[in-house]
Design a protein around this motif. Structure first.
Motif, PDB file in Angstrom:
ATOM      1  N   VAL A   1       0.842  -1.202   0.000  1.00  0.00           N
ATOM      2  CA  VAL A   1       0.000   0.000   0.000  1.00  0.00           C
ATOM      3  C   VAL A   1       0.872   1.244   0.000  1.00  0.00           C
ATOM      4  N   LEU A   2       1.955   1.208   0.775  1.00  0.00           N
ATOM      5  CA  LEU A   2       2.876   2.342   0.797  1.00  0.00           C
ATOM      6  C   LEU A   2       3.527   2.551  -0.571  1.00  0.00           C
ATOM      7  N   ILE A   3       3.886   1.437  -1.235  1.00  0.00           N
ATOM      8  CA  ILE A   3       4.500   1.537  -2.568  1.00  0.00           C
ATOM      9  C   ILE A   3       3.495   2.089  -3.574  1.00  0.00           C
ATOM     10  N   GLY A   4       2.276   1.526  -3.576  1.00  0.00           N
ATOM     11  CA  GLY A   4       1.244   1.992  -4.503  1.00  0.00           C
ATOM     12  C   GLY A   4       0.886   3.444  -4.255  1.00  0.00           C
ATOM     13  N   GLY A   5       0.686   3.795  -2.988  1.00  0.00           N
ATOM     14  CA  GLY A   5       0.373   5.178  -2.649  1.00  0.00           C
ATOM     15  C   GLY A   5       1.503   6.117  -2.989  1.00  0.00           C
ATOM     16  N   GLY A   6       2.738   5.654  -2.737  1.00  0.00           N
ATOM     17  CA  GLY A   6       3.907   6.479  -3.057  1.00  0.00           C
ATOM     18  C   GLY A   6       4.027   6.747  -4.551  1.00  0.00           C
ATOM     19  N   LEU A   7       3.744   5.725  -5.362  1.00  0.00           N
ATOM     20  CA  LEU A   7       3.787   5.897  -6.819  1.00  0.00           C
ATOM     21  C   LEU A   7       2.726   6.894  -7.288  1.00  0.00           C
ATOM     22  N   ILE A   8       1.515   6.768  -6.728  1.00  0.00           N
ATOM     23  CA  ILE A   8       0.438   7.678  -7.109  1.00  0.00           C
ATOM     24  C   ILE A   8       0.780   9.118  -6.731  1.00  0.00           C
ATOM     25  N   LEU A   9       1.262   9.319  -5.510  1.00  0.00           N
ATOM     26  CA  LEU A   9       1.582  10.678  -5.055  1.00  0.00           C
ATOM     27  C   LEU A   9       2.798  11.243  -5.781  1.00  0.00           C
ATOM     28  N   SER A  10       3.766  10.388  -6.097  1.00  0.00           N
ATOM     29  CA  SER A  10       4.923  10.844  -6.874  1.00  0.00           C
ATOM     30  C   SER A  10       4.487  11.257  -8.275  1.00  0.00           C
ATOM     31  N   GLY A  11       3.599  10.453  -8.864  1.00  0.00           N
ATOM     32  CA  GLY A  11       3.070  10.792 -10.181  1.00  0.00           C
ATOM     33  C   GLY A  11       2.297  12.089 -10.149  1.00  0.00           C
ATOM     34  N   LEU A  12       1.514  12.290  -9.088  1.00  0.00           N
ATOM     35  CA  LEU A  12       0.749  13.531  -8.948  1.00  0.00           C
ATOM     36  C   LEU A  12       1.679  14.727  -8.798  1.00  0.00           C
ATOM     37  N   ALA A  13       2.766  14.549  -8.043  1.00  0.00           N
ATOM     38  CA  ALA A  13       3.729  15.637  -7.864  1.00  0.00           C
ATOM     39  C   ALA A  13       4.362  16.031  -9.200  1.00  0.00           C
ATOM     40  N   LEU A  14       4.761  15.033  -9.987  1.00  0.00           N
ATOM     41  CA  LEU A  14       5.337  15.315 -11.304  1.00  0.00           C
ATOM     42  C   LEU A  14       4.310  15.995 -12.209  1.00  0.00           C
ATOM     43  N   PHE A  15       3.092  15.483 -12.175  1.00  0.00           N
ATOM     44  CA  PHE A  15       2.034  15.995 -13.045  1.00  0.00           C
ATOM     45  C   PHE A  15       1.692  17.441 -12.695  1.00  0.00           C
ATOM     46  N   GLU A  16       1.612  17.749 -11.401  1.00  0.00           N
ATOM     47  CA  GLU A  16       1.168  19.063 -10.965  1.00  0.00           C
ATOM     48  C   GLU A  16       2.277  20.107 -10.946  1.00  0.00           C
ATOM     49  N   PHE A  17       3.484  19.708 -10.546  1.00  0.00           N
ATOM     50  CA  PHE A  17       4.519  20.703 -10.260  1.00  0.00           C
ATOM     51  C   PHE A  17       5.582  20.860 -11.344  1.00  0.00           C
ATOM     52  N   LEU A  18       5.868  19.770 -12.087  1.00  0.00           N
ATOM     53  CA  LEU A  18       6.928  19.871 -13.087  1.00  0.00           C
ATOM     54  C   LEU A  18       6.402  20.053 -14.497  1.00  0.00           C
ATOM     55  N   GLY A  19       5.121  19.734 -14.706  1.00  0.00           N
ATOM     56  CA  GLY A  19       4.531  19.940 -16.032  1.00  0.00           C
ATOM     57  C   GLY A  19       4.052  21.371 -16.145  1.00  0.00           C
ATOM     58  N   LYS A  20       4.960  22.292 -16.465  1.00  0.00           N
ATOM     59  CA  LYS A  20       4.661  23.718 -16.368  1.00  0.00           C
ATOM     60  C   LYS A  20       4.000  24.309 -17.595  1.00  0.00           C
ATOM     61  N   GLU A  21       3.833  23.532 -18.644  1.00  0.00           N
ATOM     62  CA  GLU A  21       3.255  24.088 -19.864  1.00  0.00           C
ATOM     63  C   GLU A  21       1.770  24.330 -19.693  1.00  0.00           C
ATOM     64  N   ALA A  22       1.366  25.573 -19.749  1.00  0.00           N
ATOM     65  CA  ALA A  22      -0.041  25.993 -19.654  1.00  0.00           C
ATOM     66  C   ALA A  22      -0.801  25.286 -18.550  1.00  0.00           C
ATOM     67  N   PRO A  23      -0.281  25.368 -17.272  1.00  0.00           N
ATOM     68  CA  PRO A  23      -0.950  24.641 -16.206  1.00  0.00           C
ATOM     69  C   PRO A  23      -2.273  25.233 -15.806  1.00  0.00           C
ATOM     70  N   SER A  24      -2.497  26.497 -16.121  1.00  0.00           N
ATOM     71  CA  SER A  24      -3.678  27.185 -15.617  1.00  0.00           C
ATOM     72  C   SER A  24      -4.976  26.557 -16.097  1.00  0.00           C
ATOM     73  N   LYS A  25      -5.008  26.091 -17.345  1.00  0.00           N
ATOM     74  CA  LYS A  25      -6.246  25.544 -17.882  1.00  0.00           C
ATOM     75  C   LYS A  25      -6.629  24.254 -17.195  1.00  0.00           C
ATOM     76  N   ILE A  26      -5.621  23.379 -16.987  1.00  0.00           N
ATOM     77  CA  ILE A  26      -5.917  22.122 -16.317  1.00  0.00           C
ATOM     78  C   ILE A  26      -6.256  22.388 -14.863  1.00  0.00           C
ATOM     79  N   ASN A  27      -5.521  23.309 -14.211  1.00  0.00           N
ATOM     80  CA  ASN A  27      -5.796  23.607 -12.814  1.00  0.00           C
ATOM     81  C   ASN A  27      -7.174  24.206 -12.637  1.00  0.00           C
ATOM     82  N   SER A  28      -7.621  25.010 -13.619  1.00  0.00           N
ATOM     83  CA  SER A  28      -8.948  25.604 -13.496  1.00  0.00           C
ATOM     84  C   SER A  28     -10.026  24.533 -13.514  1.00  0.00           C
ATOM     85  N   ALA A  29      -9.784  23.470 -14.267  1.00  0.00           N
ATOM     86  CA  ALA A  29     -10.729  22.356 -14.248  1.00  0.00           C
ATOM     87  C   ALA A  29     -10.669  21.634 -12.912  1.00  0.00           C
TER      88      ALA A  29
END
Length: 308
Positions: free
Chosen positions: A269-297
């Motif tokens: 569970v820790l591994i699965g949760g860690g992968l999901i949260l790591s993926g979310l961190a990459l998706f939200e914080f490092l994908g800087k191209e036009a983040p406003s539109k996705i964030n607004s959704a």
């Protein structure tokens, strides 16, 4: 200085609400799964109606607003129904972790519904990590019992309904406030939940102090006050700081489930949760191209009651 302290206090309050909501959901269904859901949404609706009456706010009634309320209401109905059904079979911490995939799912759906493709390499890697984490959790649930697998599947469906509602609301783009969207959506969702409850033949279970307090908390605090506070910080802080909540709350939810509900936290569970949260961190914080539109959704996702 006073407003800064207020902002910090509100930010912490939202983290606490999002972290405790999954556990409160599990406790509330002791009196019945659909009854717990109906009670929560009815209380939330009552509180918001009273808020509108006291503050003399008016609900927008033009055509686009009606379409937006219908979309939000159906999102609440399906997303929350799946959450409460899954809460019968999976730990509360799992609910929060799986729901953490909603920003990624929102980004994917925005490609097909909005024609917005802002996927960078970081976002793609984040998506892959999120899916990998979900596979690990599926594997873990299969080793426990098939009912747990069904609970995980229900949470995935809840996340999908949540994200789809957000993307469709963005597509409609009605000029209504977040509070109006929430009230209008609940006016649609509550009757649907009531009809489902009556048709299901579900018998109301035993009322315990734990279940009653949980339903009151979910309705008045998590649904009504939680939405208002979320939109408040959304207007005051940048999207990156707000997105941190989706990373912190699943960790807190796992710990609370372990401490207060005797839920085990296994290595998988820790591994699965860690992968999901790591993926979310990459998706939200490092994908800087036009983040406003996705964030607004993503902001609109909160209308259906984040973290369930």
């Amino acid at each position: 200085m006073k407003s800064e302290r207020m902002l910090k206090a509100t930010y912490l309050a939202v983290i606490v609400i999002w972290s405790t909501t999954p556990l409160a959901v599990q406790w509330s269904i002791q009196s019945g799964m659909l009854f717990g859901l109906m009670s929560r949404m009815s209380i939330g609706l009552f509180v918001l109606v009273m808020l509108f009456v006291v503050t003399k706010q008016k609900l927008s009634l033009h055509k686009d607003a009606f379409i937006a309320y219908l979309t939000v209401g159906l999102g609440i109905y399906f997303a929350m129904s799946f959450v409460y059904w899954s809460a019968q079979y999976i730990p509360s911490g799992w609910i929060s972790v799986i729901f953490g995939l909603s920003p990624i799912m929102t980004g994917i759906l925005s490609i097909f519904v909005l024609g917005e493709n802002h996927f960078t390499i970081s976002k793609t890697i984040g998506m892959v990590l999120g899916v990998a984490g979900l596979i690990v959790i599926f594997h873990t649930s299969a080793a426990i019992d098939m009912s747990v697998v069904h609970g995980v599947l229900a949470m995935v469906m809840s996340t999908f309904a949540h994200a789809m509602s957000a993307v469709l609301v963005k597509r409609i783009n009605a000029p209504v406030s977040g509070t109006e969207s929430t009230l209008g959506g609940l006016l649609i969702a509550v009757p649907l939940i009531l009809v489902t409850f009556l048709l299901s033949g579900e018998k109301v279970g035993e009322f315990t102090a734990q279940s009653v307090v949980s339903m009151l908390y979910l309705g008045a605090i998590a649904t009504a006050a939680g939405f208002s506070m979320y939109y408040y910080i959304l207007n005051k802080l940048n999207a990156i700081k707000v997105s941190l909540i989706t990373l912190v709350s699943p960790v807190c939810a796992l710990l609370l489930g372990s401490l207060l509900n005797d839920e085990s936290i296994t290595i998988s569970v820790l591994i699965g949760g860690g992968l999901i949260l790591s993926g979310l961190a990459l998706f939200e914080f490092l994908g800087k191209e036009a983040p406003s539109k996705i964030n607004s959704a993503n902001k609109l996702c909160s209308v259906s009651g984040k973290s369930s």
